[in-house]
Design an enzyme around this catalytic site. Structure first.
Site, PDB file in Angstrom:
ATOM      1  N   ASP A 138       8.011  79.035   7.352  1.00 53.98           N
ATOM      2  CA  ASP A 138       7.686  78.492   8.672  1.00 53.98           C
ATOM      3  C   ASP A 138       8.449  79.628   9.590  1.00 53.98           C
ATOM      4  OD1 ASP A 138       8.207  77.213  11.456  1.00 53.98           O
ATOM      5  OD2 ASP A 138       7.175  75.415  10.071  1.00 53.98           O
ATOM      6  N   ILE A 139       7.438  80.108  10.287  1.00 54.84           N
ATOM      7  CA  ILE A 139       7.685  81.083  11.409  1.00 54.84           C
ATOM      8  C   ILE A 139       8.663  80.746  12.549  1.00 54.84           C
ATOM      9  CG2 ILE A 139       6.785  82.829  13.140  1.00 54.84           C
ATOM     10  CD1 ILE A 139       4.176  82.592  11.559  1.00 54.84           C
ATOM     11  N   GLU A 181       1.581  77.122  11.756  1.00 52.54           N
ATOM     12  CA  GLU A 181       2.416  78.290  11.571  1.00 52.54           C
ATOM     13  C   GLU A 181       3.379  78.309  10.203  1.00 52.54           C
ATOM     14  OE1 GLU A 181       3.835  76.356  14.770  1.00 52.54           O
ATOM     15  OE2 GLU A 181       6.147  76.645  14.364  1.00 52.54           O
TER      16      GLU A 181
END
Lengths: 261, 126
Positions: A138-139, A181
Site C-alpha cells: 500500500d502506497i 493504491e
C-alpha cells in the site's frame, strides 16, 4: 479424358436408343444415371441456400459433371472462408481475455487476474503440500500526492511503482493491482522469512524511486503486510491476515513491512 | 416493387434495399438461426430488381462476422450478380472494412476470387 458433357450425351443417347432397350446393362445404366443426377441435385441443395435461386441458375448450359465440379469448388471456398472467420474470432477472444485481466492504467494484472492466480495457487499448494506467501503493498500517503500534484501525477506514480514491483519480483511471482493504491504480490514456494527479505528489497526500491512530475521530483514509500499461507486456510482468511499486518505496518510508522502471525 | 428493410439484431445484419437508387446495404454480424428466412427475401428482391431491366445495382457491405450458412448465402448473392454481369448489367460490390483489421480485407479477397464483376474492398477509419 473426355469432357463430362460428351459422356452424358453418349449415355443419354444410348438409353434413348430403342434397340438397346432389352440390353442387360440398360436397366442398370438407367438406374445409375438417375442416381447420379439425384446426387448432384443433393449437393446443389447443400451449397445453395435458396430454392428460388436454383430456378435462376444457368445450369442448363453446363454438363452434370461441370455442375458437380462447380459445387465442390464452392464447398471448398466456403470452408476456407469459414476457417478465416474462426481464426479472427479466436484472436478476438484472446484479446478480450487479456483485456479483462489487465489494469488499464498500469498494464499490470488486475484484481480479477489476482483472484484467479490466488485460487490456482491455493489449489496447487493443497495438492503439493508446499507453501506460498502473499504481500499486500500500500502506497504511503498516496492521497497527498494526488492533492499536491494532481491526478495525472498520481497516475504516473502508480505506473512507476507497478513497474518497480514487476522488475523486483521473480518471474514466477505474480503481481497485480488490487485496488486504488494497493498492489498484491503472490510468491509461490516461499515461506515468511524469505518473503520478508524479498519485500524488504522492494521497499527500498520503491523508496529510491524518483518520479519526475513537471518541475518536481516526487518520492514515495510503501507499507507491506506479509502472510504465509496456513494449511487449510481459505483465501479470505489469508488476505485478512495480510491486511492486518499491513495495518500494523502503517501504525508502526509506514515505509516498513510486518509479517502476519 | 417495393423497398426492402430488415432491422438488425444481435445476430443478424441490418439490410436495406432501395429500388430507386439501386443500392443494397448490409451492416453488422450475421449468424441467423435460419439463414433461409433471412436471405431468401433479399435474393428475391435482387432477382426482381434485375428483371426490371438494366438499372445499375450496387451492394454496399459493412459485414463483420458471418457464420458458415451466411457465407454460403452471400456467395449465392454474388453468383446472382455474376450472372447479371455476364448479361451486361451494371452491378458491383463495395466491401467495407475497418482499417485496423486487415484480416477482414483478406477475407473479402477470398470472397472476390473467381468473380469478374466490379468488387472494391475499401478501408474505413472507425
Amino acid at each position: 479424358m473426355r469432357d463430362g458433357r460428351q459422356l452424358e450425351a453418349e449415355v443419354e443417347a444410348l438409353l434413348a436408343d430403342e434397340s438397346h432397350a432389352d440390353h442387360p446393362l440398360h436397366k442398370a445404366l438407367a438406374g445409375l444415371y438417375t442416381e447420379f443426377q439425384a446426387r448432384l441435385h443433393q449437393i446443389e441443395r447443400i451449397t445453395q441456400i435458396s430454392d428460388h435461386y436454383q430456378s435462376v441458375t444457368r445450369e442448363a448450359s453446363l454438363s452434370l459433371s461441370d455442375r458437380y465440379a462447380k459445387q465442390l469448388r464452392q464447398l471448398q471456398k466456403i470452408a476456407r472462408i469459414s476457417d478465416r472467420y474462426q481464426l479472427i474470432m479466436r484472436d478476438l477472444n484472446q484479446a478480450l481475455r487479456t483485456a479483462s485481466i489487465t489494469d488499464t492504467l498500469t498494464g499490470i494484472g488486475n484484481r480479477r487476474m489476482l483472484m484467479e492466480s490466488l485460487k490456482a495457487e491455493l489449489a496447487r499448494t493443497n495438492r503439493m503440500k508446499r507453501t506460498f506467501s502473499i504481500a499486500v503493498v500500500d502506497i504511503d500517503r498516496f492521497k497527498a500526492v494526488n492533492d499536491t500534484y494532481g491526478h495525472d501525477a498520481g497516475d504516473k506514480v502508480l505506473t512507476e511503482i507497478a513497474r518497480t514491483i514487476e522488475t523486483d519480483m521473480r518471474d514466477y511471482d505474480t503481481c497485480g493491482r488490487w485496488g486504488g493504491e494497493e498492489f498484491l504480490v503472490i510468491m509461490p514456494e516461499i515461506a515468511a522469512p524469505a518473503a520478508a527479505q524479498a519485500i524488504e528489497r522492494l521497499r527500498n526500491s520503491i523508496r529510491a524511486l524518483r518520479v519526475v512530475i513537471g518541475d518536481h521530483v516526487v518520492e514515495v514509500s510503501a507499507s507491506f503486510g506479509i502472510a504465509e499461507y496456513r494449511a487449510d486456510e481459505n483465501l479470505s482468511a489469508l488476505i485478512n491476515r495480510a491486511d492486518a499486518a499491513l495495518f500494523a505496518a502503517k501504525r508502526a510508522g509506514r515505509n516498513r513491512y510486518e509479517v502476519a502471525s | 416493387m417495393n423497398n426492402l428493410k430488415i432491422e438488425g439484431t444481435q445476430s443478424t445484419p441490418a439490410v436495406s434495399c432501395d429500388m430507386d437508387t439501386g443500392i443494397v446495404e448490409m451492416r453488422g454480424d450475421s449468424y441467423p438461426e435460419n439463414s433461409y428466412e433471412l436471405f431468401s427475401p433479399i435474393l428475391n428482391w435482387l432477382d426482381d430488381f434485375l428483371k426490371t431491366g438494366g438499372r445499375p445495382l450496387r451492394l454496399k457491405l459493412h459485414l463483420l462476422y458471418l457464420n458458415t450458412s451466411s457465407v454460403k448465402a452471400i456467395m449465392d448473392i454474388f453468383d446472382l450478380l455474376e450472372e447479371a454481369h455476364g448479361k451486361g448489367f451494371d452491378v458491383g460490390v463495395n466491401w467495407y472494412y475497418d482499417q485496423q483489421n486487415e484480416r477482414v480485407a483478406e477475407l473479402a479477397e477470398e470472397f472476390r476470387e473467381d468473380y469478374t464483376f466490379p468488387f472494391d474492398i475499401i478501408a474505413q477509419v472507425e
